[in-house]
Design an enzyme around this catalytic site. Sequence first.
Site, PDB file in Angstrom:
ATOM      1  N   GLU A   1       1.082  -1.434  -0.269  1.00  0.00           N
ATOM      2  CA  GLU A   1      -0.129  -0.007   0.422  1.00  0.00           C
ATOM      3  C   GLU A   1       0.552   1.394   0.018  1.00  0.00           C
ATOM      4  O   GLU A   1       0.289   2.351  -0.314  1.00  0.00           O
ATOM      5  CB  GLU A   1      -1.439  -0.030   1.044  1.00  0.00           C
ATOM      6  CG  GLU A   1      -1.726  -1.379   1.423  1.00  0.00           C
ATOM      7  CD  GLU A   1      -2.744  -1.172   0.280  1.00  0.00           C
ATOM      8  OE1 GLU A   1      -3.392  -0.538  -0.770  1.00  0.00           O
ATOM      9  OE2 GLU A   1      -3.991  -2.048   0.927  1.00  0.00           O
TER      10      GLU A   1
ATOM     11  N   GLU B   1     -15.710   9.099  -2.432  1.00  0.00           N
ATOM     12  CA  GLU B   1     -16.031   8.219  -3.560  1.00  0.00           C
ATOM     13  C   GLU B   1     -16.539   8.222  -4.858  1.00  0.00           C
ATOM     14  O   GLU B   1     -17.084   7.042  -5.786  1.00  0.00           O
ATOM     15  CB  GLU B   1     -15.436   6.548  -3.136  1.00  0.00           C
ATOM     16  CG  GLU B   1     -14.718   5.533  -4.447  1.00  0.00           C
ATOM     17  CD  GLU B   1     -13.900   4.287  -3.693  1.00  0.00           C
ATOM     18  OE1 GLU B   1     -13.756   4.706  -2.229  1.00  0.00           O
ATOM     19  OE2 GLU B   1     -13.943   3.420  -4.052  1.00  0.00           O
TER      20      GLU B   1
ATOM     21  N   ARG C   1     -11.109   9.493  -5.642  1.00  0.00           N
ATOM     22  CA  ARG C   1     -10.667   8.451  -4.456  1.00  0.00           C
ATOM     23  C   ARG C   1     -10.790   7.009  -4.889  1.00  0.00           C
ATOM     24  O   ARG C   1     -10.185   6.569  -4.807  1.00  0.00           O
ATOM     25  CB  ARG C   1     -12.277   8.646  -2.863  1.00  0.00           C
ATOM     26  CG  ARG C   1     -11.140   7.427  -2.049  1.00  0.00           C
ATOM     27  CD  ARG C   1     -12.160   7.836  -0.996  1.00  0.00           C
ATOM     28  NE  ARG C   1     -11.306   6.447   0.145  1.00  0.00           N
ATOM     29  CZ  ARG C   1     -11.698   7.445   1.586  1.00  0.00           C
ATOM     30  NH1 ARG C   1     -12.924   8.592   1.958  1.00  0.00           N
ATOM     31  NH2 ARG C   1     -11.377   6.198   2.151  1.00  0.00           N
TER      32      ARG C   1
ATOM     33  N   HIS D   1      -8.575  -8.045  -5.457  1.00  0.00           N
ATOM     34  CA  HIS D   1      -9.227  -8.801  -4.395  1.00  0.00           C
ATOM     35  C   HIS D   1     -10.225 -10.138  -5.068  1.00  0.00           C
ATOM     36  O   HIS D   1     -10.241 -11.248  -4.377  1.00  0.00           O
ATOM     37  CB  HIS D   1     -10.385  -8.511  -3.803  1.00  0.00           C
ATOM     38  CG  HIS D   1     -11.382  -7.166  -3.267  1.00  0.00           C
ATOM     39  ND1 HIS D   1     -11.575  -5.629  -3.047  1.00  0.00           N
ATOM     40  CD2 HIS D   1      -9.931  -7.143  -2.068  1.00  0.00           C
ATOM     41  CE1 HIS D   1     -11.447  -4.693  -2.265  1.00  0.00           C
ATOM     42  NE2 HIS D   1     -10.235  -5.964  -1.237  1.00  0.00           N
TER      43      HIS D   1
ATOM     44  N   HIS E   1      -3.376  -9.826   2.644  1.00  0.00           N
ATOM     45  CA  HIS E   1      -4.302  -8.561   1.687  1.00  0.00           C
ATOM     46  C   HIS E   1      -3.118  -7.597   0.577  1.00  0.00           C
ATOM     47  O   HIS E   1      -3.529  -7.382  -0.340  1.00  0.00           O
ATOM     48  CB  HIS E   1      -5.546  -7.603   2.531  1.00  0.00           C
ATOM     49  CG  HIS E   1      -5.232  -6.164   1.973  1.00  0.00           C
ATOM     50  ND1 HIS E   1      -6.572  -6.771   1.049  1.00  0.00           N
ATOM     51  CD2 HIS E   1      -5.506  -5.163   1.568  1.00  0.00           C
ATOM     52  CE1 HIS E   1      -7.063  -5.728   0.181  1.00  0.00           C
ATOM     53  NE2 HIS E   1      -6.365  -4.581   0.688  1.00  0.00           N
TER      54      HIS E   1
HETATM   55  N1  GLY Z   1      -8.339   1.772   1.460  1.00  0.00           N
HETATM   56  C1  GLY Z   1      -9.385   2.848   0.272  1.00  0.00           C
HETATM   57  C2  GLY Z   1     -10.201   4.263   0.154  1.00  0.00           C
HETATM   58  O1  GLY Z   1      -9.213   3.867   1.944  1.00  0.00           O
HETATM   59  O2  GLY Z   1     -10.174   4.528  -0.276  1.00  0.00           O
END
Ligand code: GLY
Length: 385
Positions: A195, A253, A257, A268, A282
């Site tokens: 990440e 989002e 986002r 996924h 993950h």
């Molecule tokens: N992990 C993606 C987000 O927080 O939008």
Amino acid sequence: MMTAPLPAGAPITATVGLGERSYDIVIGRGLLSSLGRRIAALKPGARVAIVTDENVAPHYLAHCETVLREAGIPSAPVLVPPGEGSKSVTSFERVCDALIAARIERGDLVVALGGGVVGDLAGFAAASVRRGLDFVQVPTSLLAQVDSSVGGKTGINSRHGKNLIGAFHQPRLVVADTALLDTLPARQFRAGYAEVAKHGLLGDAEYFAWLEANWRDVFSGAPARGSAIAPREYAIWRSIEIKAAIVARDERETGERALLNLGHTFGHAFEAAAGFSDRLLHGEAVAIGIACAFEFSARLGLLPPADAERAVRHLAAVGLPTHIRDMSGAQPGGDALMELIAQDKKVQRGKLTFILVRGIGAGFVARDIDAGEVRAFLGEKLAKA
Ligand code: GLY
């Protein structure tokens, strides 16, 4: 090493700018000791429930209780079993009941002390009990420090899929104590690093180049040189800055986002194929997913193959998996993966949405991706195994 604009040793702060719901993320070694003082300043008179899991509790719960007590803050612990299984309706009900039994009210506070599972679960319980309690995130994994503790996504899993029950509920503060990463198993740290790299790859080529040059120091926790911030703290801060800016522009989002999901649609599917088990963490699934997103973008002619190779090379250099064959146990087939991708929530009217790239640091949301192209790409990738 790039020099960041703060003296060595001082906590570094990033801010998520959301008007009156804005909050700080403080990053630095040993910050857990300041938690009581910070909470007393944030919410004078608050009582605290500390939600944590049975892996984290032996390391940090007593210290957390002590620093709260020293600041005159009474606290009650709420323990859940470790692992993804705790993002369940049953655990959610237990945590909500425990918060109510501990008489945590609107003037009080929930502290989420743990990794992504604890943060998502405790945050959702905080969003729900008494129609919304304030909460503070104290992330204890690299993944939680750079991703899940920031941005207000909270929730649990449904039998139909991950994170399908939840709420946007922003924390009041995030305290990222980088010393807590010292007890993190190496595999977990590496998975969280996927990440970290994601943030450079989706939005900041210069940061990605810095990671290519400095990742060893990020992993080893090397000290600061001169007036610069130590490499690990710098990487966490820079990742959070990139995420915070995106969240501030698109909290719910509706657009941008989604960039933060780079590698997650493919990822996924791999995670689901591995049964959300230790076979593939993950972050490891995200690493393979990012490799796929870059290679698929190159296949579509969106970016030079050399850029895809560069992204994959870095993930492999730190020891992350980058190919489906890197999964332990039975490998999923192309049709099984397509079925899992189609079940993902990013499917709209038969077209698939992917985060693709036009270059290193140039992610974009591609909404009209033909399922046939994806299937052909997966077929080719599996054939190379
Ligand atoms: N992990 C993606 C987000 O927080 O939008």
